[in-house]
Design a protein around this motif. Structure first.
Motif, PDB file in Angstrom:
ATOM      1  N   LYS A   1      31.711  31.688  41.395  1.00 13.78           N
ATOM      2  CA  LYS A   1      31.582  31.730  39.954  1.00 13.78           C
ATOM      3  C   LYS A   1      31.813  33.284  39.389  1.00 13.78           C
ATOM      4  N   GLN A   2      30.778  33.949  39.955  1.00 16.71           N
ATOM      5  CA  GLN A   2      30.960  35.450  39.466  1.00 16.71           C
ATOM      6  C   GLN A   2      32.344  35.952  39.964  1.00 16.71           C
ATOM      7  N   ARG A   3      32.908  35.640  41.155  1.00 23.62           N
ATOM      8  CA  ARG A   3      34.076  36.167  41.647  1.00 23.62           C
ATOM      9  C   ARG A   3      35.391  35.539  40.679  1.00 23.62           C
ATOM     10  N   GLN A   4      35.178  34.350  40.160  1.00 28.12           N
ATOM     11  CA  GLN A   4      36.120  33.899  39.568  1.00 28.12           C
ATOM     12  C   GLN A   4      36.131  34.178  38.090  1.00 28.12           C
ATOM     13  N   GLY A   5      34.846  34.551  37.421  1.00 31.61           N
ATOM     14  CA  GLY A   5      34.895  35.323  36.110  1.00 31.61           C
ATOM     15  C   GLY A   5      35.531  36.811  36.355  1.00 31.61           C
ATOM     16  N   LEU A   6      35.399  37.401  37.427  1.00 31.74           N
ATOM     17  CA  LEU A   6      35.892  38.840  37.554  1.00 31.74           C
ATOM     18  C   LEU A   6      37.188  38.606  37.602  1.00 31.74           C
ATOM     19  N   GLU A   7      37.654  37.797  38.477  1.00 33.65           N
ATOM     20  CA  GLU A   7      39.265  37.396  38.587  1.00 33.65           C
ATOM     21  C   GLU A   7      39.927  37.293  37.274  1.00 33.65           C
ATOM     22  N   MET A   8      39.391  36.340  36.600  1.00 27.12           N
ATOM     23  CA  MET A   8      40.029  36.099  35.314  1.00 27.12           C
ATOM     24  C   MET A   8      40.060  37.357  34.217  1.00 27.12           C
ATOM     25  N   LEU A   9      38.964  37.935  34.364  1.00 29.71           N
ATOM     26  CA  LEU A   9      38.942  39.516  33.461  1.00 29.71           C
ATOM     27  C   LEU A   9      40.025  40.276  34.048  1.00 29.71           C
ATOM     28  N   PHE A  10      40.395  40.228  35.399  1.00 31.96           N
ATOM     29  CA  PHE A  10      41.507  41.002  35.777  1.00 31.96           C
ATOM     30  C   PHE A  10      42.850  40.538  35.280  1.00 31.96           C
ATOM     31  N   LEU A  11      42.934  39.362  35.096  1.00 25.59           N
ATOM     32  CA  LEU A  11      44.169  38.619  34.917  1.00 25.59           C
ATOM     33  C   LEU A  11      44.497  38.678  33.223  1.00 25.59           C
ATOM     34  N   HIS A  12      43.543  38.934  32.634  1.00 34.27           N
ATOM     35  CA  HIS A  12      43.791  39.394  30.986  1.00 34.27           C
ATOM     36  C   HIS A  12      42.935  40.448  30.783  1.00 34.27           C
ATOM     37  N   PRO A  13      43.952  41.710  30.962  1.00 32.36           N
ATOM     38  CA  PRO A  13      43.113  43.102  31.016  1.00 32.36           C
ATOM     39  C   PRO A  13      42.996  43.266  29.407  1.00 32.36           C
TER      40      PRO A  13
END
Length: 113
Positions: free
Chosen positions: A38-50
Motif C-alpha cells: 500500500k505504501q509503495r502504491q501510494g508513492l507510485e500514485m504520487l509519481f504518476l500525478h506530479p
C-alpha cells in the motif's frame, strides 16, 4: 548538520527506500498498519500525478536517510491553496542533526511558490 548531505527531489528509483522510511513512522503509530504494498502504491500514485505534490529525500553517502512529502489542497477556510505535509521521517541514527528541519524548510519554499 552532516557535511555532504544532499536534499533533492525524490525519484522513482527511491521508492523502496522511501517505503522503508514510511514503515519507521508507521511502527510508532498504533492506528497504522505497515503494508509495504500500500505504501509503495501510494508513492507510485504520487509519481504518476506530479502536479500539486513535492517529494523530497535526504541522501547521505549514497543512502536515503530521510524523506518528506507534501501535497497541495484547497482550503475552504482560507479560500486558497495550502500544503499538507504527509510524511517527515529521518532514520533514527541521523535524528537530532537538523535534517528534518532542513527538509521542512525546503518544503516551505516549494509551498510558498
Amino acid at each position: 548538520m552532516l557535511t555532504n548531505l544532499v536534499l533533492r527531489k525524490a525519484e522513482r528509483k527511491d521508492i523502496e527506500a522511501m517505503v522503508g522510511l514510511i514503515s519507521l513512522v508507521f511502527a510508532l503509530e498504533e492506528d497504522f498498519v505497515i503494508d509495504d504494498a500500500k505504501q509503495r502504491q501510494g508513492l507510485e500514485m504520487l509519481f504518476l500525478h506530479p502536479a500539486g505534490r513535492y517529494l523530497l529525500v535526504a541522501e547521505y553517502q549514497g543512502v536515503i536517510i530521510g524523506m518528506c512529502s507534501a501535497q497541495l489542497l484547497i482550503s475552504t477556510a482560507e479560500g486558497g491553496w495550502k500544503a499538507l505535509v504527509e510524511d517527515v521521517v529521518v532514520r533514527k541514527e541521523y535524528r537530532g542533526k537538523g535534517i528534518g528541519k532542513s527538509m521542512l524548510a525546503d518544503i516551505e519554499v516549494w509551498a510558498k511558490s
